[in-house]
Design a protein around this motif. Structure first.
Motif, short mmCIF file in Angstrom:
data_model
loop_
_atom_site.label_atom_id
_atom_site.label_comp_id
_atom_site.label_asym_id
_atom_site.label_seq_id
_atom_site.Cartn_x
_atom_site.Cartn_y
_atom_site.Cartn_z
N GLU A 119 1.19 -1.09 0.14
CA GLU A 119 0.39 0.24 -0.26
C GLU A 119 0.88 1.00 0.59
O GLU A 119 0.71 2.53 -0.89
N LYS A 120 2.30 1.38 1.14
CA LYS A 120 2.26 2.20 1.18
C LYS A 120 3.54 2.64 -0.80
O LYS A 120 3.33 3.99 -0.73
N ILE A 121 3.44 1.36 -1.25
CA ILE A 121 4.45 1.87 -2.03
C ILE A 121 3.96 2.23 -3.08
O ILE A 121 3.65 3.43 -4.03
N ALA A 122 1.77 1.88 -3.83
CA ALA A 122 0.95 2.08 -4.03
C ALA A 122 1.00 3.52 -3.77
O ALA A 122 0.08 4.67 -4.41
N HIS A 123 0.93 4.16 -2.88
CA HIS A 123 0.87 5.64 -2.29
C HIS A 123 1.89 6.91 -2.66
O HIS A 123 1.89 7.85 -3.48
N ILE A 124 2.83 5.78 -2.95
CA ILE A 124 4.14 6.98 -2.97
C ILE A 124 3.96 6.96 -4.47
O ILE A 124 4.57 7.95 -5.67
N SER A 125 3.46 5.76 -5.22
CA SER A 125 3.59 6.19 -7.17
C SER A 125 2.69 6.96 -7.37
O SER A 125 2.81 8.04 -8.10
N GLU A 126 1.33 7.42 -6.67
CA GLU A 126 -0.03 8.08 -6.57
C GLU A 126 1.16 9.74 -6.62
O GLU A 126 0.43 10.44 -7.00
N LEU A 127 1.94 9.72 -5.61
CA LEU A 127 2.35 11.20 -4.99
C LEU A 127 3.28 11.31 -6.11
O LEU A 127 3.34 12.64 -6.41
N ARG A 128 3.88 10.32 -6.18
CA ARG A 128 5.16 10.62 -7.60
C ARG A 128 4.35 10.99 -8.97
O ARG A 128 4.99 12.35 -9.98
N LYS A 129 3.57 10.69 -9.18
CA LYS A 129 2.41 10.98 -10.40
C LYS A 129 1.68 12.16 -10.05
O LYS A 129 2.48 13.50 -11.33
N ARG A 130 2.07 13.65 -8.99
CA ARG A 130 1.39 13.97 -8.89
C ARG A 130 2.50 14.82 -8.24
O ARG A 130 2.67 16.87 -8.42
N GLY A 131 3.94 14.51 -8.35
CA GLY A 131 5.05 15.34 -8.16
C GLY A 131 5.37 15.35 -6.81
O GLY A 131 6.44 16.14 -6.34
N LEU A 132 4.43 15.03 -6.17
CA LEU A 132 4.77 15.16 -5.11
C LEU A 132 5.91 13.85 -3.63
O LEU A 132 5.93 14.58 -2.78
N SER A 133 7.00 13.55 -4.13
CA SER A 133 7.22 12.00 -3.94
C SER A 133 8.63 12.02 -5.04
O SER A 133 7.82 11.82 -5.93
#
Length: 866
Positions: A561-575
């Protein structure tokens, strides 16, 4: 020198032979020469000295040296199978007991070795089975060591490779980010170095893990493999050793059994021989006939067999004579054998019975010419002949000597009654006495023999009066006494050994019982271990692993779940990508832990392996075999201890028997008188040569008499009477005895017995002799009138009154014509007149009983040549 020999040869050989040929027939017609040569001159007839013998005799020898207990009367007619003598067993009874004791020991040894041989085969088989089980177990352990891999480590390494690759991506990004931050001034150079260091370390670890993984997959643990190979080699050698040891031990037990069996059979044969000898103490007649006593040895000379005498193997002490098969035996010079062999007439005229003639036809000849001892000339040889006779008159006894005529004696004898000599028969008195030398002996002398062999240390004086049971001699028995003492010590040691053996058996039984309990416990433990192995599950570890696996699953889910969350943040430029890689690295580490935990849970839940089960089964089988081996060992040791105890008891009985025998021999060293009387020392052969009486220091031998206890109240006189006079002597006749040196007095005696056989020895005298025994006790009143000088060993003159006829018709010796069927005389008209004689005597002629009257003229024999 040669001319002188030629002259002597011509004078003494050639000339006499030529003259003899001329006188024999020179100048006469051939038919006259043949006629004269065919006529055998009376003085050229062939005769010899011979004896009347039985052609069928059975000699009886004792089976061993012993004493005569009973004897059938001499001269009795015995039947085949009839008991005629009993002998003493002597020391055979003790030897039989001793050999029987040995036989008992060997029998126990044979039983022990036979049973141990059966047990050792099963025991060695169990040893071999245990070695085989150990070898199989070591093979499985070696195979497991060869195939063994650290599977958990392989999982860990495999998962570590995957996790390390993810972590290295993250570390590279981290190093790049640190470098960029340092360029911008947002990070220190130390952080850059640390990042590079972490990347280098991770790279090295990844490289090591990558290179170690194929090595762990293809190679087993060398230490474990070496130990397993070493154990396998030891097990293989132990198995081979067990097989070789089994064969060797079985061969050793087989050899011991065969050796014990050999000794048993050897001793059993000895016991059987002794039993046979003891059974042969009752002597039975092998055939029917006349029983005649033989001779035995009394220490110095051959004497006649009697009750109480010692007899020896090789000396015939009895013989049975078949009087239905008799004949004449004689020897002829080897030069006269052809003439005897061609003869068809054989006649025997006994010196004791000149009035009768025995005729025979068939003959047996010894095929070898024998030397005649002390014959003249030296080297002379003779050939022996035996000629059976059809019949013989009553009164003939074996051994009678006489003349043997190897031609037609009757025709030649009748031709000598030519009628030139005549006589008229007249009556006259017949009386004759005869004297011979006799030896005084005891009628009931008890022989003194030693039961042991040794030197005489004490000897009573000869002539001393001895009571029954008194010590008359002593023999050195120090060696026997020492043997007795040694036997006592050995017996004490054996008794102590017996007690120790009993205690040892008790301790050994207790030890073996405890060993069996230990083996039974080991078997039970092995079975419980095997059962536990089949059901082996560590429930706590399984629960812990399951919980750990559940926790790892939850953590993996959170990490995902953490990886999925970080992937979403990367798509938004937040990670950043670095954060994403860190999350990926955490997830890879959790997956590695999950894989290792799953492998552990699978191992714990799957139970034991096939090899573990097989090894456990082999452990159970080994425990069973070891228990069986312990049982066999306990049985073998218990049986061996029991048999050793029995053997010790048998040895103690044997030692007690031996000690008793030695003590009896020590007691017998003091030789006691078997009866009361006067002590007489025998003449015996000395070991150093010569004959003499025993003295202190001389060696005496078992069963060889060296003294006798004479009963002076019952003496006898033994005399040898010529065969020509023996027919006038019969038991019960009174004789006159004159002690040599005191001839002024005479003492009466009475004939006790007359021998049944005449003894012929032509080398010493031409006539045969017959033994006569004379009693000194009157058969009417039981009293004796002898002089005290009559003692055993003295000599005396024995005067016999052979016959006393006041008036009898006298027939001259030259008038008798002996025939095979009757005694005849020749009348003047040349008729043969049979006559019956009262007796004939070579000195006084014959006394006529009937057949011719007084005053009758008869012809007398004439010389064959004048």
């Amino acid at each position: 020198m040669n001319n002188n020999l030629i002259k002597i040869w011509c004078v003494f050989v050639v000339i006499p032979v030529t003259l003899l040929v001329w006188l024999s027939g020179c100048g006469q017609p051939a038919d006259r020469v043949l006629e004269e040569s065919g006529q055998q001159k009376p003085w050229q007839v062939l005769n010899a000295r011979g004896e009347f013998i039985s052609l069928q005799e059975t000699l009886l020898n004792p089976p061993f040296s012993t004493e005569i207990l009973e004897l059938a009367p001499e001269g009795s007619m015995v039947d085949s199978g009839q008991e005629i003598a009993k002998l003493s067993p002597g020391d055979r009874s003790e030897r039989l007991l001793s050999q029987s004791a040995d036989l008992e020991q060997y029998s126990l040894t044979v039983d022990r070795d036979r049973m141990l041989l059966k047990m050792i085969a099963e025991y060695e088989a169990s040893n071999a089975s245990i070695a085989a089980v150990e070898l199989a177990a070591k093979k499985i352990e070696y195979e497991r060591a060869a195939d063994m891999r650290d599977w958990q480590r392989l999982v860990e390494l495999s998962e570590s490779v995957a996790a390390t690759s993810v972590r290295m991506k993250m570390l590279r990004l981290q190093m790049v980010a640190a470098a960029k931050m340092a360029d911008r001034g947002f990070a220190s150079q130390q952080e850059v170095v640390d990042s590079e260091k972490d990347l280098a370390v991770a790279s090295i670890e990844a490289s090591l893990t990558t290179r170690l993984l194929p090595y762990v997959e293809s190679h087993a643990d060398q230490r474990k493999l070496f130990d397993a190979d070493e154990n396998l080699t030891k097990a293989r050698l132990s198995n081979e050793l067990a097989t070789w040891t089994s064969l060797r031990n079985i061969a050793d037990y087989e050899f011991s059994y065969q050796e014990a069996l050999r000794k048993y059979y050897q001793t059993a044969s000895t016991v059987a021989d002794l039993e046979k000898q003891i059974a042969s103490l009752s002597i039975s007649a092998r055939c029917g006939g006349l029983l005649i006593y033989g001779d035995t040895y009394d220490g110095a000379e051959m004497v006649k067999t009697r009750v109480g005498a010692q007899v020896y193997p090789g000396i015939s002490f009895l013989r049975i004579v078949d009087m239905s098969q008799c004949g004449m035996g004689f020897a002829i010079d080897q030069r006269d054998v052809p003439a005897v062999s061609s003869s068809t007439h054989f006649y025997f005229r006994a010196d004791a019975f000149p009035e009768r003639l025995l005729a025979g036809n068939d003959m047996q000849r010894v095929p070898v010419a024998l030397d005649i001892p002390r014959a003249k000339p030296d080297g002379r040889t003779q050939v022996s002949f035996k000629v059976p006779v059809a019949s013989y008159p009553q009164g003939f006894m074996p051994g009678l000597s006489g003349s043997v005529y190897c031609y037609d004696f009757v025709a030649e004898h009748l031709a000598r009654f030519a009628g030139n000599r005549q006589t008229r028969l007249a009556r006259r008195p017949f009386k004759r006495t005869m004297s011979v030398t006799g030896d005084v002996k005891t009628a009931s002398a008890a022989l003194v023999v030693s039961a042991i062999e040794g030197k005489i240390t004490h000897l009573e004086d000869e002539g001393k009066s001895i009571e029954a049971g008194a010590v008359v001699a002593a023999v050195d028995c120090e060696e026997i006494s020492q043997s007795a003492r040694d036997t006592e010590i050995e017996l004490t040691k054996k008794n102590e050994e017996l007690q120790l053996q009993i205690q040892k058996n008790a301790l050994e039984d207790e030890r073996l019982a405890r060993g069996l309990k230990v083996r039974e416990g080991a078997l039970e433990v092995a079975r419980l271990k095997h059962a536990a192995l089949l059901k082996a599950r560590d429930e706590d570890a399984i629960i812990d692993l399951q919980r750990a696996l559940e926790l790892l699953d939850a953590r993996i889910a959170l990490a995902s779940e953490k990886i999925a969350h970080i992937s979403e943040l990367r798509k938004r430029g937040l990670s950043s990508e670095l954060e994403f890689m860190q999350a990926e690295s955490e997830l890879a580490a959790l997956k590695k832990d999950h894989a290792v935990t799953s492998y552990k849970l699978e191992n714990e839940d799957s139970g034991p392996t096939r090899r573990s089960i097989k090894l456990s089964e082999l452990d159970v089988r080994k425990a069973e075999l070891e228990l069986r081996r312990a049982q066999l060992e306990a049985g073998m040791n218990g049986f061996r201890n029991l048999m050793n105890l029995k053997l010790l008891e048998a040895e103690i009985r044997k030692l007690e028997m031996t000690l008793g025998k030695l003590r009896r021999e020590v007691d017998s060293a003091s030789i006691k008188a078997p009866a009361g009387g006067v002590l007489v020392h025998n003449e015996l052969n000395k070991p150093g040569g010569g004959v003499g009486k025993a003295r202190v220091g001389d060696q005496v031998y078992q069963r060889v008499p060296f003294m006798q206890i004479a009963d002076l109240r019952n003496l006898q006189v033994h005399a040898n009477v010529s065969e020509m006079d023996i027919k006038f002597i019969k038991p019960g006749d009174q004789v006159k005895l004159l002690l040599k040196g005191a001839s002024v007095r005479s003492f009466p005696g009475w004939v006790n017995s007359v021998g049944m056989v005449a003894v012929t020895n032509f080398k010493e005298r031409q006539d045969a002799v017959v033994s006569v025994v004379i009693d000194l006790v009157s058969p009417q009143n039981g009293k004796t009138q002898i002089d005290p000088a009559f003692r055993p060993g003295t000599a005396c003159e024995v005067e016999f009154s052979l016959y006393d006829l006041p008036d009898a018709l006298h027939l001259p010796f030259d008038a008798m014509i002996p025939l095979a069927t009757a005694t005849c005389v020749m009348l003047p008209d040349r008729r043969l007149q049979p006559v019956e004689l009262l007796f004939s005597d070579g000195l006084n002629g014959a006394a006529v009983a009937s057949g011719i009257d007084e005053g009758t003229t008869v012809l007398l024999m004439e010389a064959s040549h004048d």
